[in-house]
Design an enzyme around this catalytic site. Structure first.
Site, short mmCIF file in Angstrom:
data_model
loop_
_atom_site.label_atom_id
_atom_site.label_comp_id
_atom_site.label_asym_id
_atom_site.label_seq_id
_atom_site.Cartn_x
_atom_site.Cartn_y
_atom_site.Cartn_z
N LYS A 1 0.82 -1.22 0.00
CA LYS A 1 0.00 0.00 0.00
C LYS A 1 0.86 1.27 0.00
O LYS A 1 0.39 2.32 -0.42
CB LYS A 1 -0.98 -0.02 1.16
CG LYS A 1 -2.02 -1.12 0.95
CD LYS A 1 -3.14 -1.12 1.95
CE LYS A 1 -4.19 -2.16 1.59
NZ LYS A 1 -3.70 -3.55 1.73
C1 PLP Z 1 -4.33 -4.67 1.13
C2 PLP Z 1 -3.53 -5.92 1.05
C3 PLP Z 1 -3.87 -6.96 0.14
C4 PLP Z 1 -5.11 -6.90 -0.73
O1 PLP Z 1 -5.03 -5.95 -1.75
P1 PLP Z 1 -6.36 -5.39 -2.45
O2 PLP Z 1 -5.93 -4.21 -3.21
O3 PLP Z 1 -7.30 -5.05 -1.33
O4 PLP Z 1 -6.90 -6.49 -3.32
C5 PLP Z 1 -3.03 -8.07 0.08
N1 PLP Z 1 -1.95 -8.17 0.87
C6 PLP Z 1 -1.60 -7.22 1.76
C7 PLP Z 1 -0.40 -7.43 2.61
C8 PLP Z 1 -2.37 -6.06 1.87
O5 PLP Z 1 -2.02 -5.10 2.77
#
Ligand code: PLP
Length: 473
Positions: free
Chosen positions: A117
């Site tokens: 993120k």
């Molecule tokens: C947010 C997240 C995901 C999922 O990603 P999306 O964009 O919600 O599909 C997978 N792995 C981790 C570690 C995350 O923080």
């Protein structure tokens, strides 16, 4: 480039407007009115740029195709700040490494909060600061997190005077490392609020406060959630970067650990732009809303009670907030039909089924999606296998991606997106291989730092009081 809503045929808006708006007033999500196209010549040029000038320079080439209302010199500066090698554990920003049996790992978790993120939030933070300053405005971000989003937002928005952050998290529910990451931040603009209750309670409080139009306007409350197109735009870049590092021109597949469909929808856009992606392999954990859709055409969202708490917790979702964007494209960009499916506020237990429609039967194939899911036991086995075969420790979410990629065994190279560093989920790693994952030097000792967090009961009134109090200071 103009941006349209998935739910109306209203004329498009410029990028800087949809950046601050996030969600469209009609409840739809913004998408560019068309996807810029690239060809083999463009890709060859971009490979040169990535290898000689680095990730931020490649990001500039891609982002400028979507953003025409920020002067180019400013945009270049924004991207250089967002993807400065000093903020990432590796100067390549997104290094790609090889695993045995034809798999690659694209490392998206080398940023300030150790989860993918950061890739989006770093750009969003810089764009917000730039645009707010240009307009002479300020904003108060109110958010809820179960772990990764909150710390990525805080690390991206700290030290930005035009932005205040109030981040709600469920008391005692995040991993010790995630708590330390957020609560050790000492910044006058960042306020951590630990709410008595679970993640859904935090989200309900955010919704309740947002429904109070007067309070919202008075404190200029906004959001940085994953439906903001700027976050998807940032993520498109790493599909190109990873492809350029692995392929000489032949198609490559991507395996993506998925929850809200935010990560993989950026892969879909990159593919629509002409990046030679063979398959987009969608991996879920036991919460398999999305896996079920790509298998059957049925989209059945679930309530909190039906959402399992798993060992890949950032994928524990019951409804995927970015999924509407793909359905819009799948239905030939028909806002009326999209509004019909999503518009009546899809509530728990409600669902739709596209299984019998010509679009689902013919088009899903053309869009390249395949899907699979994994269980706790699969995840542990995969962490163990990768550790034994390659000496690499992967986090549980990445393990979901590796598991599904291996099970589906699509031909050709497959790049699995690594979405978090294993230290964030140490308990599961210890369960799998009996080894505490390595802590990067920058995070050493954070669990011992003073904690900056306000504990409140699980009511909107309590949170509102904290906001009032802090905004008056
Ligand atoms: C947010 C997240 C995901 C999922 O990603 P999306 O964009 O919600 O599909 C997978 N792995 C981790 C570690 C995350 O923080």
């Amino acid at each position: 480039m103009r941006y349209v809503s998935t739910r109306s045929a209203a004329p498009g808006k410029p990028f800087s407007d949809i950046l601050l708006e996030g969600l469209s007033a009609d409840g739809g999500l913004y998408l560019p009115e068309s996807y810029p196209q690239v060809d083999a010549g463009t890709l060859a040029g971009w490979r040169e740029i990535l290898l000689s000038d680095g990730y931020a320079a490649l990001a500039f080439e891609i982002v400028r195709l979507f953003v025409d209302d920020i002067p180019e010199a400013d945009l270049r500066g924004i991207l250089e700040r967002a993807y400065s090698p000093a903020k990432f554990l590796d100067p390549a920003i997104v290094p790609v490494t090889h695993l045995s049996d034809g798999l690659w790992l694209a490392h998206l978790s080398n940023g300030p909060s150790a989860a993918f993120k950061d890739m989006a939030m770093q750009l969003l933070g810089e764009l917000f600061e730039y645009e707010l300053e240009r307009r002479g405005e300020s904003i108060t971000i109110l958010g809820a997190t179960s772990g990764d989003t909150g710390s990525a937002a805080e690390y991206a928005l700290r030290g930005k005077p035009a932005v205040r952050v109030f981040m709600l998290s469920p008391q005692g529910r995040m991993t010790p490392f995630q708590q330390a990451q957020m609560f050790s931040l000492d910044d006058p603009g960042i306020v951590n609020i630990a709410v008595e209750g679970v993640f859904d309670d935090c989200q309900d409080i955010v919704k309740e406060i947002n429904a109070d139009a007067d309070f919202k306007a008075r404190h200029r409350i906004g959001a940085v959630n994953s439906i903001n197109f700027a976050r998807l735009l940032a993520q498109i870049v790493y599909y190109f970067a990873a492809w350029l590092r692995v392929s000489d021109g032949e198609p490559v597949s991507f395996a993506v650990p998925s929850g809200n469909f935010g990560n993989i929808v950026s892969g879909h856009i990159a593919r629509e732009m002409g990046l030679p992606i063979d398959r987009l392999i969608l991996a879920t954990n036991e919460n398999n809303v999305l896996e079920e859709f790509f298998r059957t055409g049925g989209y059945r969202i679930r309530g909190a009670a039906e959402t399992l708490a798993t060992s890949s917790p950032s994928m524990d979702i019951s409804k995927a907030s970015n999924f509407e964007r793909f359905v819009f494209d799948l239905l030939g960009r028909d806002p009326e039909r999209t509004a019909e499916l999503f518009g009546a506020q899809l509530v728990d237990g409600r669902s739709f089924d596209l299984g019998q429609t010509p679009e689902f039967q013919g088009q899903c194939e053309r869009f390249g999606f395949v899907s699979g899911s994994s269980s706790h036991a699969d995840r542990l086995a995969e962490i163990r296998r990768v550790f034994e075969a390659d000496g690499v420790v992967i986090d549980p979410h990445t393990a979901d991606g590796v598991h599904v990629a291996r099970t589906l065994a699509v031909p050709g190279p497959v790049i699995v997106l690594e979405t978090a560093l294993p230290i964030k989920f140490a308990e599961t790693i210890v369960e799998a291989i009996g080894v505490v994952p390595p802590t990067p030097a920058r995070f050493e000792g954070i669990e011992e730092l003073p904690r900056h967090v306000i504990d409140v009961p699980g009511t909107a009134a309590a949170v509102r009081a904290v906001i009032e109090d802090r905004m008056a200071q």
